[in-house]
Scaffold this motif. Structure first.
Motif, PDB file in Angstrom:
ATOM      1  N   THR A   1       0.824  -1.212   0.000  1.00 29.89           N
ATOM      2  CA  THR A   1       0.000   0.000   0.000  1.00 29.89           C
ATOM      3  C   THR A   1       0.858   1.263   0.000  1.00 29.89           C
ATOM      4  O   THR A   1       0.314   2.373   0.034  1.00 29.89           O
ATOM      5  N   THR A   2       2.181   1.127  -0.035  1.00 26.64           N
ATOM      6  CA  THR A   2       3.060   2.292   0.170  1.00 26.64           C
ATOM      7  C   THR A   2       3.721   2.813  -1.094  1.00 26.64           C
ATOM      8  O   THR A   2       4.517   3.746  -1.027  1.00 26.64           O
ATOM      9  N   VAL A   3       3.420   2.234  -2.263  1.00 24.61           N
ATOM     10  CA  VAL A   3       4.196   2.576  -3.462  1.00 24.61           C
ATOM     11  C   VAL A   3       4.098   4.047  -3.835  1.00 24.61           C
ATOM     12  O   VAL A   3       5.022   4.604  -4.439  1.00 24.61           O
ATOM     13  N   ASP A   4       3.003   4.700  -3.501  1.00 23.34           N
ATOM     14  CA  ASP A   4       2.817   6.095  -3.907  1.00 23.34           C
ATOM     15  C   ASP A   4       2.784   7.047  -2.721  1.00 23.34           C
ATOM     16  O   ASP A   4       2.087   8.071  -2.741  1.00 23.34           O
ATOM     17  N   GLN A   5       3.536   6.710  -1.691  1.00 22.11           N
ATOM     18  CA  GLN A   5       3.621   7.595  -0.537  1.00 22.11           C
ATOM     19  C   GLN A   5       5.049   7.575   0.026  1.00 22.11           C
ATOM     20  O   GLN A   5       5.865   6.716  -0.346  1.00 22.11           O
ATOM     21  N   PRO A   6       5.391   8.526   0.906  1.00 24.54           N
ATOM     22  CA  PRO A   6       6.780   8.662   1.354  1.00 24.54           C
ATOM     23  C   PRO A   6       7.380   7.429   2.010  1.00 24.54           C
ATOM     24  O   PRO A   6       8.598   7.221   1.947  1.00 24.54           O
ATOM     25  N   MET A   7       6.556   6.584   2.652  1.00 29.92           N
ATOM     26  CA  MET A   7       7.107   5.428   3.349  1.00 29.92           C
ATOM     27  C   MET A   7       7.828   4.468   2.415  1.00 29.92           C
ATOM     28  O   MET A   7       8.650   3.663   2.849  1.00 29.92           O
ATOM     29  N   SER A   8       7.546   4.536   1.117  1.00 28.01           N
ATOM     30  CA  SER A   8       8.224   3.646   0.172  1.00 28.01           C
ATOM     31  C   SER A   8       9.719   3.933   0.097  1.00 28.01           C
ATOM     32  O   SER A   8      10.489   3.096  -0.379  1.00 28.01           O
ATOM     33  N   GLY A   9      10.136   5.103   0.577  1.00 33.04           N
ATOM     34  CA  GLY A   9      11.574   5.391   0.601  1.00 33.04           C
ATOM     35  C   GLY A   9      12.362   4.466   1.494  1.00 33.04           C
ATOM     36  O   GLY A   9      13.588   4.333   1.348  1.00 33.04           O
ATOM     37  N   TRP A  10      11.689   3.800   2.419  1.00 33.59           N
ATOM     38  CA  TRP A  10      12.352   2.853   3.309  1.00 33.59           C
ATOM     39  C   TRP A  10      12.600   1.494   2.648  1.00 33.59           C
ATOM     40  O   TRP A  10      13.373   0.680   3.165  1.00 33.59           O
ATOM     41  N   LEU A  11      11.936   1.212   1.533  1.00 34.91           N
ATOM     42  CA  LEU A  11      12.001  -0.121   0.932  1.00 34.91           C
ATOM     43  C   LEU A  11      13.420  -0.589   0.617  1.00 34.91           C
ATOM     44  O   LEU A  11      13.754  -1.754   0.893  1.00 34.91           O
ATOM     45  N   PRO A  12      14.311   0.226   0.041  1.00 34.49           N
ATOM     46  CA  PRO A  12      15.659  -0.287  -0.249  1.00 34.49           C
ATOM     47  C   PRO A  12      16.474  -0.602   1.003  1.00 34.49           C
ATOM     48  O   PRO A  12      17.473  -1.314   0.927  1.00 34.49           O
ATOM     49  N   TRP A  13      16.022  -0.102   2.144  1.00 35.96           N
ATOM     50  CA  TRP A  13      16.800  -0.235   3.379  1.00 35.96           C
ATOM     51  C   TRP A  13      16.285  -1.338   4.288  1.00 35.96           C
ATOM     52  O   TRP A  13      17.079  -2.058   4.891  1.00 35.96           O
ATOM     53  N   VAL A  14      14.976  -1.461   4.425  1.00 37.44           N
ATOM     54  CA  VAL A  14      14.427  -2.463   5.352  1.00 37.44           C
ATOM     55  C   VAL A  14      13.501  -3.457   4.650  1.00 37.44           C
ATOM     56  O   VAL A  14      12.990  -4.373   5.304  1.00 37.44           O
ATOM     57  N   GLY A  15      13.270  -3.289   3.361  1.00 38.98           N
ATOM     58  CA  GLY A  15      12.468  -4.235   2.608  1.00 38.98           C
ATOM     59  C   GLY A  15      10.984  -4.150   2.927  1.00 38.98           C
ATOM     60  O   GLY A  15      10.537  -3.347   3.758  1.00 38.98           O
ATOM     61  N   ALA A  16      10.211  -4.998   2.266  1.00 39.94           N
ATOM     62  CA  ALA A  16       8.762  -5.007   2.456  1.00 39.94           C
ATOM     63  C   ALA A  16       8.395  -5.346   3.900  1.00 39.94           C
ATOM     64  O   ALA A  16       7.421  -4.815   4.447  1.00 39.94           O
ATOM     65  N   THR A  17       9.184  -6.214   4.536  1.00 36.34           N
ATOM     66  CA  THR A  17       8.901  -6.591   5.921  1.00 36.34           C
ATOM     67  C   THR A  17       9.088  -5.411   6.857  1.00 36.34           C
ATOM     68  O   THR A  17       8.233  -5.127   7.709  1.00 36.34           O
ATOM     69  N   GLY A  18      10.207  -4.715   6.709  1.00 35.25           N
ATOM     70  CA  GLY A  18      10.454  -3.562   7.564  1.00 35.25           C
ATOM     71  C   GLY A  18       9.455  -2.448   7.356  1.00 35.25           C
ATOM     72  O   GLY A  18       9.028  -1.784   8.310  1.00 35.25           O
TER      73      GLY A  18
END
Length: 524
Positions: free
Chosen positions: A142-159
């Protein structure tokens, strides 16, 4: 921080609110994409089950799960209404478990941190149990179009699932406790701000790149299951490949290094069927470059088994390295307990031969005239939902990533859009461009920021050409996310167990008869 409590509500109102919470949770998933609704739904779910008895929490969690899953995964109904009902009900059992865990965790002082661990724990288990699990409705999607997606390269989908659930709990704490309001809002805002800032970090620009042609052959879905389907699908792939080559030549575009065909571009084994092999070899010869062919292959027993595979087909050396799909969909590609279920459920006959899973990561040797040692990372269709399968493509030192899908069965449903979101999430997690190739759905290119480029339309024949950088980076998410999931799950389940024991002791103590002071005699 105090335990979370609320006044009890009439049972009917509680059930209605549970359904509303489930719908809000589901509204953040594609194609709706209303991501603030999911955050509100997360907080509402926690508030609703807080302080409830275990059985009431299970019931409310199950009701929320039914609403959420009916909204998001009803598309499986194309396989039959009973299949959809069974999947929706089963997946809702995980939400029932989550309701129980959250009701227990909210009795503890650190519930704001522990409830997100419970969400991760349930995602971890539902992605593995039973039959390999079905990790479809994950909070990160649910985060692809919001700021939280910036965390994906660092903590992954789980984080990101943990952080999103944490934001929701902080919001709930801000609403219910004025003393912690400023701190809770500040912490939640900080997670959003940092996530947005991480999206601004630059990506390295590799010196080498390849030019890839993507062919979407399309096929008449009404022919599926008929004798003419197998030949028509590969004929269409050949025809559209010719259009790709003509278009490239006419426009003076860059010379192709390779061509990608989607999953099930051949509906029979091209290594054993002469007609199909002839069509593939004609396409490869005309292209003059290798074609990565999605194919249905014969299994160990050709009469009863099959494999969904991708073959590297070189114009000079013919078929070479191949990848066999590992994550198979139960009741879609194979039948669990086949000998028992098939005679009792005749509808399952439409699944056909039993699919056999592959055993090796999705990385194939993909030599081209310009890159003799090119490594192709491949993910086939629903495999996008499984972290380890996707991460193995970069662990195996792939240079480029492609995803191949059929989507013929699910065309025109929510599934197509949800799978596209997964492609976007994976591109951001891996820090790699993802070339998306589908049979008759939506093909295109996802860049490292998660943006989707040059999309095709569903149910059309089309082709695209993309110049893609060769990358070798392994993001922190690939290293961190697998063990992070288990650690957070362990914390969530352990804390739930502790809270459950405390509740049992308290309940047991309240039930024990107590002596009044007057009944206590004085020693004689």
């Amino acid at each position: 921080m105090r335990p979370l409590t609320r006044q009890d509500l009439p049972r009917g109102i509680s059930v209605v609110l549970a359904i509303v919470a489930g719908l809000l949770l589901g509204a953040g998933y594609a194609p709706m994409g209303i991501w603030p609704a999911t955050i509100v739904g997360l907080g509402m779910f926690t508030w609703l089950v807080s302080g409830r008895t275990p059985w009431r929490a299970v019931g409310l969690g199950g009701a929320a799960g039914l609403a959420m899953n009916a909204l998001t995964i009803h598309w499986v109904g194309v396989l039959g209404v009973p299949v959809a009902v069974a999947l929706v009900v089963f997946m809702s059992l995980w939400m029932a478990l989550l309701g129980l865990m959250v009701s227990l965790l909210t009795r503890l002082r650190m519930w704001v941190l522990l409830v997100p661990c419970a969400w991760v724990g349930v995602e971890v288990l539902s992605g593995r149990i039973p039959f390999g699990g079905f990790p479809w409705n994950r909070l990160a999607y649910t985060t692809v179009d919001q700021p939280m997606s910036g965390w994906l390269p660092w903590v992954g989908a789980t984080g990101v699932a943990f952080l999103l659930a944490l934001v929701a709990q902080m919001g709930l704490e801000a609403v219910r406790d004025r003393r912690n309001r400023v701190r809770a809002i500040a912490a939640a805002t900080a997670l959003f701000v940092v996530g947005g800032a991480l999206k601004l970090l630059p990506h390295a620009s590799p010196e080498q790149e390849v030019t890839i042609g993507v062919v979407q052959g399309n096929v008449n879905r009404q022919l599926h299951g008929t004798a003419s389907y197998a030949s028509s699908v590969t004929n269409n792939m050949l025809s559209e490949t010719i259009f790709l080559l003509a278009s490239t030549k006419a426009t003076g575009g860059p010379r192709l290094d390779l061509v990608v065909w989607p999953e099930n571009a051949t509906d029979v084994d091209p290594l054993t069927d002469p007609t199909t092999r002839g069509l593939v070899e004609a396409a490869v010869t005309l292209a003059g470059v290798p074609i990565f062919v999605g194919a249905v292959m014969d299994g160990p027993d050709p009469t009863t088994t099959r494999q969904t595979s991708s073959i590297w087909w070189h114009p000079e050396t013919g078929p070479g390295d191949r990848y066999d799909k590992r994550n198979l969909v139960p009741f879609g590609e194979y039948i669990p307990f086949r000998e028992f279920l098939l005679p009792r459920l005749p509808i399952l006959k439409q699944i056909g031969r039993q699919s056999v899973p592959g055993t090796t990561p999705g990385v194939v040797d993909a030599p081209t005239s310009a890159y003799e040692h090119l490594q192709m990372g491949d993910v086939i269709c629903f495999e996008l939902a499984w972290d380890d399968t996707v991460y193995d493509t970069v662990r195996g030192q792939s240079d480029i990533i492609v995803t191949q899908s059929n989507t013929n069965t699910y065309g025109g449903t929510f599934e197509v859009h949800q799978q596209l979101v997964m492609n976007r999430v994976r591109a951001m997690e891996l820090g790699r461009e993802v070339v998306v190739s589908t049979l008759n759905s939506i093909s295109g290119l996802v860049d490292v920021t998660g943006a989707f480029h040059d999309s095709t339309a569903e149910f059309t024949s089309a082709h695209r050409t993309f110049t893609v950088p060769l990358r070798t980076n392994v993001n922190l998410a690939v290293v961190l996310s697998p063990w992070l999931g288990w650690v957070l799950a362990l914390i969530g389940f352990s804390a739930s167990g502790y809270a459950g024991v405390q509740l049992w002791r308290s309940t047991r103590s309240d039930r024990l008869p107590r002596q009044s002071p007057a009944a206590i005699g004085t020693p004689q």
